[in-house]
Design an enzyme around this catalytic site. Structure first.
Site, PDB file in Angstrom:
ATOM      1  N   GLU A  37       0.998  -1.228  -0.031  1.00  0.00           N
ATOM      2  CA  GLU A  37       0.045  -0.094   0.086  1.00  0.00           C
ATOM      3  C   GLU A  37       0.925   1.296  -0.152  1.00  0.00           C
ATOM      4  OE1 GLU A  37      -2.137   0.091   3.590  1.00  0.00           O
ATOM      5  OE2 GLU A  37      -3.625   1.743   3.061  1.00  0.00           O
ATOM      6  N   CYS A  64      -4.908  -3.624   2.363  1.00  0.00           N
ATOM      7  CA  CYS A  64      -4.747  -3.570   3.710  1.00  0.00           C
ATOM      8  C   CYS A  64      -5.980  -3.922   4.814  1.00  0.00           C
ATOM      9  CB  CYS A  64      -4.127  -2.235   4.202  1.00  0.00           C
ATOM     10  SG  CYS A  64      -2.930  -2.539   6.034  1.00  0.00           S
ATOM     11  N   VAL A 114       0.040  -2.469  10.636  1.00  0.00           N
ATOM     12  CA  VAL A 114       0.937  -2.026  12.032  1.00  0.00           C
ATOM     13  C   VAL A 114       0.220  -2.891  13.107  1.00  0.00           C
ATOM     14  CG1 VAL A 114       1.419   0.302  11.433  1.00  0.00           C
ATOM     15  CG2 VAL A 114      -1.052  -0.087  12.449  1.00  0.00           C
ATOM     16  N   LYS A 157      -9.362   2.082  -2.104  1.00  0.00           N
ATOM     17  CA  LYS A 157      -9.586   1.428  -0.734  1.00  0.00           C
ATOM     18  C   LYS A 157     -11.059   1.825  -0.023  1.00  0.00           C
ATOM     19  CE  LYS A 157      -7.261   0.770   3.487  1.00  0.00           C
ATOM     20  NZ  LYS A 157      -6.073   1.026   4.385  1.00  0.00           N
TER      21      LYS A 157
END
Lengths: 266, 266
Positions: free
Chosen positions: B41, B145, B172, B112
Site C-alpha cells: 500500500e 490492507c 501495523v 480502498k
C-alpha cells in the site's frame, strides 16, 4: 450486568449411549459454576451415524426429550444457560441441532445450516434463522461446527446483536480454532467453541479423530482459554460482555458502520 | 495455463521520495522473474501524510503518472502483471488506491473501501467496485490492507471469480497475516499480501511500526511463504491457479453452493 462466567465442556461421548453421555456432561457442568456453558455438537449421541434411520432412532424432540429435560433441570438449579448439540427429530425430519436452555427451561433451537460431508446423507438442512437470545444479560447466538467456514453465519449473528457465539462442534480438521479468532476479530464478539475428543469408526475406513482444542476467544482475538486435543476437560472464564458491544476499534472506525454494503455483492 | 509465479515485494519506503521508492521497487521486481507481483500500500509515497493537502501534492493520476508509467514499462518488458498501492489524485479527490498494470499497460484501479483511522482525514472513501481482472490467465482481484477485516471484501472478489487476491498493505497491527489464512480457506483462493517494514513518525506521538510478514497463502490455508518483520525482501512462489477453482472440499461440499443465502442477513 457485564461480567459473566462462560465455559466449554469438552467431552468424549460414547456413540449411542445417550444416558451416559448426558449424565457425564451434567456432572462436568455441575462442577463449574458457569453462567453460560456450551457442550459439543451431538454431545448426547455421538457423531458417526450409519444411516438417517439410525439417527432418527437416537434423535429426540428439542423441547421435551430426555436431553432437553435434563439440561433444563440443571440450568434451573444452577441458574445458568446451556447450549448443547443434539440430534433433533421433527416428524420425519432429523436435524443436527443446538438447543439453548435457561433457568426457565427451553429457549430456542438452531438447526445446522451448513452440513459437512456425510451429514448431508443423515440430516435435513437447517431451517431456523440465525437468531440472538438473551442469556442472563448476555446476548447469545448459536452456530454449529462447519458453520465456522462461512463468514456469513457469525456475521449475521453479530449484526443481530450477539455478544457471544455459542459454537457446539465436532471438529476433525485443523483450521477452525484459528479461524474462530478471525470470526471474533471481524465481528468483535466472544466465541465459545465446545469440541469433543476421541475417535469414531462406525463406518469402515472412515475413522474420525476429533481434535478437541475447545476454546473461548475475546472480541480482540485473545485466546482466553483453550483445551488440549486428547482429554475431556471443562474450563470457565469470566468475561466482560460489554467488550462485545464496543464496535469502535479506533476513534474513527466502527467496524459495523464502516461496512460498505454498497460495494458488497454477496 | 495453470502454474504461475506469484510474488510479494516487501519494501521500506522513504516518505515522500517517490523516485527512490519506485526505482528501488523496480530493481527488486526485476530480480524476481515473477508473473504476478504485489507491492505494498502507498509504496511510492510512504504512509503517514500530515494532511490531505500533502497527500494531494504527492498523489498521481492512476493511468498516466510516473508510478503507473514506470510499472507499466517493467510489466511490458517482463511480460508480467503488477499490483501496487499508491496515492491517487482525481480532480480534488485523493484516494488510497491500488493499480493493476500488465504487459499492455494500465488495467484497473481499485480505491480502498475501508479506510483505517486517520486515513479518513486524508483520503476519500473508495468508489470503485470489487472487481476481477485477467492477469495472464489468472483471475485477480485487489483489496488494500484494512479491507482484510471485512469478510465481505474477499468474499465479493471470490464470488466474482478471483483466483488470487492481491493485497497491498501497510500493516501495523498483528492480526492480518493469520486472518488472511481464514480469508483463503473460506473462499478457496490464493492471497498475496505485500506489506512494508520500517517506521514512520511524521506526526509527533504517532509512531508507526510496520510489521512486514508479507505472505502468500494457498486456498487450503497453507503459508507458501512469509517474510520477516524487519528487512525489505521479495519472494516468489509457483502456484497452481487451478487450485482456486476447486470449490469442492469434500465429495458433498462445494463451499459456494453450500452458502445459505436464504439465512444470511447482511
Amino acid at each position: 450486568m457485564a461480567r459473566i462466567k462462560a465455559a466449554f465442556i469438552q467431552t468424549r461421548p460414547v456413540f449411542g449411549e445417550t444416558g451416559k453421555n448426558v449424565e457425564d456432561a451434567l456432572k462436568r457442568i455441575d462442577a463449574l459454576d458457569a453462567d453460560v456453558a456450551v457442550l459439543p455438537e451431538l454431545f448426547s449421541t455421538g457423531y458417526q451415524f450409519r444411516s438417517k434411520k439410525e439417527a432418527a432412532a437416537l434423535a429426540e424432540d428439542a423441547r421435551m426429550g430426555y436431553v432437553s429435560d435434563r439440561l433444563a433441570e440443571i440450568a434451573a438449579d444452577r441458574k445458568m444457560h446451556i447450549a448443547a448439540g443434539m440430534a433433533e427429530r421433527v416428524g420425519r425430519k432429523v436435524y443436527n441441532s443446538s438447543i439453548l436452555v435457561g433457568p426457565r427451561g427451553f429457549i430456542a433451537v438452531y438447526r445446522k445450516a451448513h452440513l459437512f460431508w456425510d451429514e448431508k446423507k443423515i440430516f435435513d438442512k437447517g431451517d431456523t434463522p440465525f437468531e440472538v437470545h438473551d442469556a442472563g444479560g448476555a446476548r447469545v447466538g448459536m452456530m454449529i461446527c462447519f458453520d465456522w467456514l462461512f463468514p456469513e453465519a457469525a456475521r449475521t449473528l453479530a449484526l443481530k446483536g450477539a455478544d457471544i457465539i455459542l459454537h457446539p462442534s465436532n471438529l476433525v480438521l485443523p483450521h477452525c480454532p484459528q479461524a474462530m479468532i478471525t470470526r471474533c476479530l471481524e465481528n468483535r464478539v466472544f466465541a465459545v467453541t465446545a469440541n469433543r475428543v476421541g475417535t469414531e469408526e462406525r463406518i469402515q475406513g472412515r475413522r474420525l479423530r476429533f481434535i478437541g482444542q475447545s476454546q473461548i476467544i475475546a472480541p480482540d482475538g485473545r485466546i482466553l482459554c483453550r483445551a488440549g486435543s486428547v482429554r475431556a476437560e471443562a474450563k470457565a472464564v469470566e468475561i466482560d460482555v460489554s467488550e462485545a458491544r464496543k464496535k469502535k476499534i479506533t476513534p474513527l472506525n466502527d467496524i459495523f458502520r464502516d461496512r460498505r454494503r454498497d460495494m458488497y455483492e454477496l
